[in-house]
Enzyme design. Sequence first.
Site, PDB file in Angstrom:
ATOM      1  N   CYS A   7     -85.944 -80.870 -43.289  1.00 50.87           N
ATOM      2  CA  CYS A   7     -85.589 -81.269 -44.653  1.00 50.87           C
ATOM      3  C   CYS A   7     -86.831 -81.703 -45.443  1.00 50.87           C
ATOM      4  O   CYS A   7     -87.653 -80.871 -45.797  1.00 50.87           O
ATOM      5  CB  CYS A   7     -84.500 -82.328 -44.614  1.00 50.87           C
ATOM      6  SG  CYS A   7     -83.608 -82.494 -46.176  1.00 50.87           S
ATOM      7  N   HIS A 122     -80.440 -80.176 -40.762  1.00 52.56           N
ATOM      8  CA  HIS A 122     -80.640 -81.270 -39.808  1.00 52.56           C
ATOM      9  C   HIS A 122     -80.024 -80.937 -38.444  1.00 52.56           C
ATOM     10  O   HIS A 122     -78.874 -81.300 -38.176  1.00 52.56           O
ATOM     11  CB  HIS A 122     -80.004 -82.562 -40.349  1.00 52.56           C
ATOM     12  CG  HIS A 122     -80.725 -83.136 -41.508  1.00 52.56           C
ATOM     13  ND1 HIS A 122     -81.752 -84.033 -41.362  1.00 52.56           N
ATOM     14  CD2 HIS A 122     -80.579 -82.926 -42.845  1.00 52.56           C
ATOM     15  CE1 HIS A 122     -82.214 -84.369 -42.555  1.00 52.56           C
ATOM     16  NE2 HIS A 122     -81.523 -83.709 -43.468  1.00 52.56           N
ATOM     17  N   GLU A 124     -80.500 -82.351 -35.705  1.00 50.65           N
ATOM     18  CA  GLU A 124     -80.234 -83.581 -34.951  1.00 50.65           C
ATOM     19  C   GLU A 124     -78.833 -84.126 -35.208  1.00 50.65           C
ATOM     20  O   GLU A 124     -78.379 -85.030 -34.497  1.00 50.65           O
ATOM     21  CB  GLU A 124     -81.291 -84.643 -35.282  1.00 50.65           C
ATOM     22  CG  GLU A 124     -81.147 -85.304 -36.631  1.00 50.65           C
ATOM     23  CD  GLU A 124     -81.726 -84.528 -37.812  1.00 50.65           C
ATOM     24  OE1 GLU A 124     -81.782 -85.115 -38.919  1.00 50.65           O
ATOM     25  OE2 GLU A 124     -82.111 -83.352 -37.658  1.00 50.65           O
TER      26      GLU A 124
END
Length: 181
Positions: A7, A122, A124
């Site tokens: 990002c 993202h 994660e």
Amino acid sequence: RPIWGTCAGLIFLAESAEGMKEGGQVLLGGLHVTVQRNFFGSQIDSFECTLPASSALGSCKEGEAPEFRAVFIRAPGITAVREGVEVLAEYFLPEADRAGAGGIEKVAVAVREGHLLATAFHPELTEDTRWHQLFANMCKSIKFGEDSSKATDEKIIHIPQRPLDLPVFSQHHFSDPSRSV
């Protein structure tokens, strides 16, 4: 040494950026791409979708489709990629959104160039560890001189199971006023 920018980290690694605030962040550079800050809109426009998986992510578990979940939160888009940059994932804009994006049909959302990896989404925030495995293998290849072109070592990282969709982005969450955050 390998560096992974997700990002805003993608923006920092880019050689050039569009839509930056005057006097805004300085770019570190090194990744030969042009990014557009907040390409997909503001925070309210954040979304989650399924994208085709690059062969660099390795094979899926048996019975799984060759795709991955991507969570975009006020995300940048990669609008130009120079020679030597490998595009690992692309997002195809819905026809209705193309006019507002200057007629662009698709943007790169994951790239790799040498020891740099960058994602507009993202990873994660999902249970799919293949992006993390790919980066871990990039790091491992520096130390041990091994092939880092694919995310193959499933034992590197283990993330506990969680629902496929984040509740903050589900329609049920927004339509049920009795549900608290």
